[in-house]
Design a protein around this motif. Structure first.
Motif, PDB file in Angstrom:
ATOM      1  N   LEU A 306       5.749  14.963   6.853  1.00  0.00           N
ATOM      2  CA  LEU A 306       4.705  15.096   5.842  1.00  0.00           C
ATOM      3  C   LEU A 306       3.468  15.645   6.528  1.00  0.00           C
ATOM      4  N   MET A 307       2.765  16.543   5.839  1.00  0.00           N
ATOM      5  CA  MET A 307       1.556  17.162   6.396  1.00  0.00           C
ATOM      6  C   MET A 307       0.331  16.679   5.636  1.00  0.00           C
ATOM      7  N   CYS A 308      -0.656  16.161   6.388  1.00  0.00           N
ATOM      8  CA  CYS A 308      -1.929  15.792   5.764  1.00  0.00           C
ATOM      9  C   CYS A 308      -2.805  17.036   5.618  1.00  0.00           C
ATOM     10  N   SER A 309      -3.757  16.959   4.702  1.00  0.00           N
ATOM     11  CA  SER A 309      -4.523  18.138   4.300  1.00  0.00           C
ATOM     12  C   SER A 309      -5.895  18.186   4.968  1.00  0.00           C
ATOM     13  N   TYR A 310      -6.611  19.304   4.756  1.00  0.00           N
ATOM     14  CA  TYR A 310      -7.923  19.494   5.374  1.00  0.00           C
ATOM     15  C   TYR A 310      -9.008  18.614   4.774  1.00  0.00           C
ATOM     16  N   ASN A 311      -8.927  18.355   3.485  1.00  0.00           N
ATOM     17  CA  ASN A 311     -10.037  17.741   2.763  1.00  0.00           C
ATOM     18  C   ASN A 311     -10.210  16.261   3.077  1.00  0.00           C
ATOM     19  N   ARG A 312     -11.333  15.744   2.665  1.00  0.00           N
ATOM     20  CA  ARG A 312     -11.527  14.298   2.609  1.00  0.00           C
ATOM     21  C   ARG A 312     -11.108  13.800   1.226  1.00  0.00           C
ATOM     22  N   VAL A 313     -10.726  12.558   1.129  1.00  0.00           N
ATOM     23  CA  VAL A 313     -10.499  11.886  -0.152  1.00  0.00           C
ATOM     24  C   VAL A 313     -11.391  10.658  -0.181  1.00  0.00           C
ATOM     25  N   ASN A 314     -12.334  10.679  -1.109  1.00  0.00           N
ATOM     26  CA  ASN A 314     -13.298   9.575  -1.234  1.00  0.00           C
ATOM     27  C   ASN A 314     -13.977   9.272   0.099  1.00  0.00           C
ATOM     28  N   GLY A 315     -14.352  10.351   0.806  1.00  0.00           N
ATOM     29  CA  GLY A 315     -15.166  10.219   2.002  1.00  0.00           C
ATOM     30  C   GLY A 315     -14.424  10.215   3.313  1.00  0.00           C
ATOM     31  N   ILE A 316     -13.100  10.040   3.294  1.00  0.00           N
ATOM     32  CA  ILE A 316     -12.339   9.907   4.540  1.00  0.00           C
ATOM     33  C   ILE A 316     -11.401  11.095   4.700  1.00  0.00           C
ATOM     34  N   PRO A 317     -11.422  11.786   5.840  1.00  0.00           N
ATOM     35  CA  PRO A 317     -10.459  12.864   6.075  1.00  0.00           C
ATOM     36  C   PRO A 317      -9.030  12.341   5.965  1.00  0.00           C
ATOM     37  N   THR A 318      -8.188  13.046   5.252  1.00  0.00           N
ATOM     38  CA  THR A 318      -6.829  12.546   5.015  1.00  0.00           C
ATOM     39  C   THR A 318      -6.068  12.332   6.312  1.00  0.00           C
ATOM     40  N   CYS A 319      -6.335  13.151   7.315  1.00  0.00           N
ATOM     41  CA  CYS A 319      -5.588  13.059   8.576  1.00  0.00           C
ATOM     42  C   CYS A 319      -6.082  11.924   9.471  1.00  0.00           C
ATOM     43  N   ALA A 320      -7.116  11.218   9.038  1.00  0.00           N
ATOM     44  CA  ALA A 320      -7.612  10.077   9.812  1.00  0.00           C
ATOM     45  C   ALA A 320      -7.693   8.827   8.946  1.00  0.00           C
ATOM     46  N   ASP A 321      -6.953   8.815   7.840  1.00  0.00           N
ATOM     47  CA  ASP A 321      -7.025   7.699   6.904  1.00  0.00           C
ATOM     48  C   ASP A 321      -5.802   6.796   7.069  1.00  0.00           C
ATOM     49  N   PRO A 322      -5.950   5.627   7.658  1.00  0.00           N
ATOM     50  CA  PRO A 322      -4.790   4.748   7.871  1.00  0.00           C
ATOM     51  C   PRO A 322      -4.175   4.252   6.577  1.00  0.00           C
ATOM     52  N   LYS A 323      -4.971   4.146   5.505  1.00  0.00           N
ATOM     53  CA  LYS A 323      -4.404   3.712   4.223  1.00  0.00           C
ATOM     54  C   LYS A 323      -3.436   4.766   3.689  1.00  0.00           C
ATOM     55  N   LEU A 324      -3.823   6.022   3.791  1.00  0.00           N
ATOM     56  CA  LEU A 324      -2.957   7.088   3.306  1.00  0.00           C
ATOM     57  C   LEU A 324      -1.729   7.269   4.183  1.00  0.00           C
ATOM     58  N   LEU A 325      -1.907   7.199   5.502  1.00  0.00           N
ATOM     59  CA  LEU A 325      -0.810   7.525   6.413  1.00  0.00           C
ATOM     60  C   LEU A 325       0.017   6.286   6.761  1.00  0.00           C
ATOM     61  N   ASN A 326      -0.539   5.383   7.550  1.00  0.00           N
ATOM     62  CA  ASN A 326       0.247   4.224   8.000  1.00  0.00           C
ATOM     63  C   ASN A 326       0.655   3.304   6.857  1.00  0.00           C
ATOM     64  N   GLU A 327      -0.305   2.967   5.999  1.00  0.00           N
ATOM     65  CA  GLU A 327      -0.008   1.984   4.963  1.00  0.00           C
ATOM     66  C   GLU A 327       0.874   2.550   3.853  1.00  0.00           C
ATOM     67  N   THR A 328       0.579   3.772   3.408  1.00  0.00           N
ATOM     68  CA  THR A 328       1.305   4.324   2.262  1.00  0.00           C
ATOM     69  C   THR A 328       2.557   5.082   2.678  1.00  0.00           C
ATOM     70  N   VAL A 329       2.381   6.126   3.495  1.00  0.00           N
ATOM     71  CA  VAL A 329       3.522   6.985   3.827  1.00  0.00           C
ATOM     72  C   VAL A 329       4.554   6.236   4.660  1.00  0.00           C
ATOM     73  N   ARG A 330       4.117   5.552   5.704  1.00  0.00           N
ATOM     74  CA  ARG A 330       5.066   4.828   6.553  1.00  0.00           C
ATOM     75  C   ARG A 330       5.413   3.452   5.993  1.00  0.00           C
ATOM     76  N   GLY A 331       4.407   2.769   5.443  1.00  0.00           N
ATOM     77  CA  GLY A 331       4.636   1.412   4.966  1.00  0.00           C
ATOM     78  C   GLY A 331       5.333   1.360   3.619  1.00  0.00           C
ATOM     79  N   GLU A 332       4.652   1.813   2.558  1.00  0.00           N
ATOM     80  CA  GLU A 332       5.202   1.717   1.208  1.00  0.00           C
ATOM     81  C   GLU A 332       6.377   2.662   0.993  1.00  0.00           C
ATOM     82  N   TRP A 333       6.271   3.890   1.503  1.00  0.00           N
ATOM     83  CA  TRP A 333       7.311   4.883   1.224  1.00  0.00           C
ATOM     84  C   TRP A 333       8.393   4.940   2.302  1.00  0.00           C
TER      85      TRP A 333
END
Length: 818
Positions: A306-333
């Motif tokens: 999975l590739m994270c994007s350039y933008n921020r989401v609600n203030g946090i860069p997607t590629c440095a967001d543990p909720k998006l990456l570790n918690e969601t992609v690796r954890g939930e999915w």
């Protein structure tokens, strides 16, 4: 420039070659030009430039001497007995082998493996590997991991994704993935490509101005996710291994990548750049729309990246967001693979976002700890070692990422080889079968938008002369789209009248030539639209109009034409062509997207009735004034009446359109019937226990609020199924394909929900006068689901509606809790 029809009917060339030779020229054996696909398979000129620096060092031509990292034959080649390393012990599971390999590396060596261009480590027998290859709609040389030369001059170029999606054919989507991965494996055997492909693009089309619509599967999250899962399965799956018990050890044909995660759909709009854009998104929209295709790509497609994007989401860069990456992609999915940054995204955190004024080392540390395994770029390799030494990241975090990367390479056979694919080579590139598949994909995707008086297909019995005009009349390169290859050679120039120098059509001086060309023609084909100079990566649109003087060109050509005019629209995003839709002299309109290497043949097949179109629009075509109500940077999907905000996509927009989502005509007629006819209202009653608690919902009318409004889906067993058969009868005179779209609508009194949503679809072929029964079965929780403002998935009580097609059949389902 009217010509007789004989030459066209005998060859079915590109529509750019639709200028016809005269009877005399044909009788004299006039020159016939091969189609692009034929050229690629037989006589395409090769690019003589060989980029030697991109050759994978250990790859050799296919055969018994094919080399892989742990090949015993390498002892004679490099002087190392690879069997002495535990990471070459096939009896060990992949994670254990990967940990052994990583454990043998120094910190300095480890960081050299964290960029897309992983350097060789000769003492461990590792060769250089470039992770970056692209296969959006065929192999591309955009990424440095793949290149073309005399040995491998070119690959099959399928239609761009938006047109392929318009087929609404899951089997086709997977078949294209299978063809692309076969060519990718062949290129790898010939040292011209890698094994890791950063495709597909699966961002939902939120706004019609977005420049990358051509890469996407449209505006509906379920359709986008279904395309993603099927294309990924086509790229990755090896028959017989799809249900391997341990998915972390499941063999891969090539590795696919779901991108760009997430809420990414602003590239460059009025000075707002994707590199610094902060997407303000509600949790409701994240769960319901932006993340759903990625969840399906990971869960249903079992994507290995999975590739994270350039933008921020609600203030946090997607590629440095543990909720998006570790918690969601690796954890939930539960991703079985690695996460990679869109190229230079770690650098963008520092230079463009200037997020929290982090240093280079801090950006590296934050991204690694958030779950970003691989940097497409140089920040990890350049600053990773120092980031570790100064305490911004632990070496264990680097180890974890490297294990994720090496496990994927092991699943690909990079370490142990995969004899299944050893015999693939040049003969498997751009085969006749793949060329035909590209043609069929274009045919199936083409959408018939208008067809007054059954003007199409054009009849040859009374048609002796045909004019071809418009800026896309010789659109060989435009048909290929982006993320393709740059050594494709367009055909010879033709004697036709474009009316404009290019699609931007800034100069109207050539319009009189086009007007003169249609004088006396029995019919006119006018090819207009957009191209990558108008809509592309890094280039969003400012309006929904045809550029420059194209409208003037079309109107003047139509006024001068004595016969019917067929308008062919080549574009990805929608265009306000109401003027053409309402012009009675424009008898038919076709949308052809960017149809790939065989697009011309496919268009000709449709125009002359060799193929009956069945495609449906995967996006809404809005009127031009739609975008006046809000900026492209406003991420909200739902309407806000107090602000005059109309809402986005067919799920939330109720205003007028040029053509709605799902629109598409045929040369025949279909009738639907539910068999057996279900009761007007069916009931689903769910008994709750005292540990289950109802959820509240906002209602437009408070008196309509039931005692138990909704339940969390994850607290229900969700065994209830909605089953029915649709009998589709072809009541016309021509064989044809029909796309059955099934929608659900929530109870009308609930506030803030979608109007309707696609819950399933099926493309079928029905001969004239015949019928076909199509069974559907849907899980009630999944298909009737709504998402509340907090992002919770709910099954609401009340009356839900199931609609087939454009209201051709429907029935109600009452959900009760007691």
């Amino acid at each position: 420039m009217t010509k007789t029809l004989d030459f066209l009917l005998s060859t079915y060339l590109f529509l750019s070659f639709l200028v016809l030779s005269s009877d005399a020229a044909a009788a004299a054996g006039g020159e016939q030009t091969m189609s692009h696909g034929q050229c690629m398979a037989q006589t395409c000129p090769a690019n003589a430039d060989l980029n030697q620096s991109l050759v994978i060092e250990n790859a050799t031509p296919t055969g018994s001497n094919f080399t892989f990292i742990c090949d015993p034959l390498r002892k004679a080649q490099i002087g190392i007995d690879m069997s002495t390393f535990a990471f070459c012990d096939k009896k060990l599971p992949y994670p254990a082998r990967a940990r052994d390999l990583v454990g043998r590396m120094t910190l300095s060596e480890k960081v050299t493996q964290l960029g897309n261009n992983a350097t060789a480590l000769p003492r461990l027998g590792l060769t250089r590997y470039d992770w970056w290859s692209e296969a959006l709609h065929g192999m591309s040389n955009v990424g440095p991991g793949t290149f073309f030369d005399n040995l491998v001059p070119i690959a099959t170029s399928f239609p761009t994704v938006i047109l392929t999606t318009a087929s609404f054919n899951e089997v086709l989507w997977k078949s294209i993935g299978e063809a692309v991965s076969t060519e990718a494996r062949a290129a790898y055997n010939l040292a011209r490509g890698g094994l890791t492909y950063w495709s597909p693009t699966i961002n939902v089309v939120r706004d019609p101005r977005w420049g990358r619509i051509t890469e996407t599967p449209g505006e509906d999250p379920l359709v986008v996710g279904t395309y993603a899962a099927n294309y990924v399965r086509g790229l990755q799956d090896i028959p017989g291994t799809e249900k391997t018990a341990d998915l972390n050890s499941r063999p891969l044909k090539v590795s696919a990548c779901c991108k760009h995660y997430t809420a990414y759909d602003v590239d460059n709009w009025q000075g707002v750049q994707r590199y610094s854009f902060d997407a303000k998104v509600t949790e409701q929209d994240m769960v319901e729309t932006f993340n759903r295709p990625f969840e399906m790509c990971v869960k249903d497609g079992d994507a290995s990246s999975l590739m994270c994007s350039y933008n921020r989401v609600n203030g946090i860069p997607t590629c440095a967001d543990p909720k998006l990456l570790n918690e969601t992609v690796r954890g939930e999915w539960n991703l079985h693979g690695y996460i990679v940054a869109d190229c230079d995204s770690v650098e963008v955190i520092v230079d463009a976002h200037k997020w929290m004024n982090v240093t280079n080392e801090e950006a590296v540390g934050l991204s690694l700890r958030a779950g970003l395994d691989l940097d497409c770029g140089v920040y990890y390799t350049k600053y990773g070692e120092n980031a570790t030494k100064i305490g911004k990241v632990e070496e264990a975090d680097i180890d974890k990422s490297l294990v994720n990367l090496y496990v994927v390479l092991m699943r690909l056979g990079y370490f142990d080889g995969n004899p299944t694919f050893n015999n693939l080579g040049k003969q498997d590139m751009c085969t006749a079968q793949h060329i035909e598949l590209a043609t069929e994909a274009a045919r199936q995707g083409i959408v018939l938008l208008k067809n007054d008086n059954d003007t199409l297909p054009l009849s040859t019995s009374n048609l002796r002369t045909l004019a071809v005009v418009g800026p896309h009349g010789n659109a060989s390169e435009a048909m290929i789209g982006n993320y393709a290859f740059d050594n494709w050679k367009p055909g010879r120039p033709l004697n036709y009248a474009p009316g404009c120098v290019d699609v931007q059509c800034k100069d109207a001086n050539s319009i009189p030539q086009a007007v003169q060309a249609v004088n006396g023609a029995d019919a006119t084909i006018l090819i207009a639209g957009l191209d990558l100079s108008i809509e592309a990566e890094g280039l969003d649109r400012n309006d929904l109009l045809l550029p420059g003087n194209q409208v003037q060109l079309i109107n003047q050509v139509v006024d001068a034409s004595k016969g019917p005019v067929i308008l062919v629209m080549m574009c990805a995003g929608g265009v306000d062509i109401n003027f053409a839709k309402n012009n009675t002299k424009i008898k038919a309109i076709l949308w052809v997207g960017y149809p790939g290497e065989e697009g011309g043949r496919a268009i000709a097949d449709v125009v002359f009735g060799k193929y009956n179109p069945g495609g449906r629009l995967p996006i809404t075509w809005y009127q031009a004034d739609y975008i006046n109500n809000f900026p492209m940077t406003s991420m909200q999907l739902r309407p806000v009446d107090s602000q005059g905000y109309p809402g986005r996509t067919y799920r939330f927009f109720t205003g007028p359109t040029v053509f709605p989502f799902g629109h598409g005509l045929s040369y025949t007629k279909f009738a639907y019937q539910l068999t057996p006819p279900p009761p007007q209202k069916s009931a689903i009653t769910i008994k709750l226990n005292n540990q289950q608690h109802c959820r509240d919902l906002e209602y437009k009318n408070a008196t309509a609020k039931p005692q138990c409004a909704a339940m969390l889906i994850n607290e229900l067993q969700c065994k209830e199924q909605i089953q029915f058969d649709v009998e589709v009868q072809n009541v016309g005179s021509k064989d044809g394909d029909e796309v059955i779209l099934v929608y659900s609508s929530p109870p009308a009194d609930i506030a803030g929900t979608h109007i309707k949503q696609v819950i399933g679809f099926k493309r079928i072929s029905v001969p004239a006068g015949k019928s076909q029964k199509v069974p559907f079965s849907f899980n009630a929780c999944t298909s009737l689901m709504i998402v509340d403002v907090g992002g919770s998935r709910l099954l609401a009580s009340g009356v839900h509606t199931i609609t087939i097609g454009d209201g051709l059949a429907s029935f109600l389902i009452q959900v009760n809790y007691n």
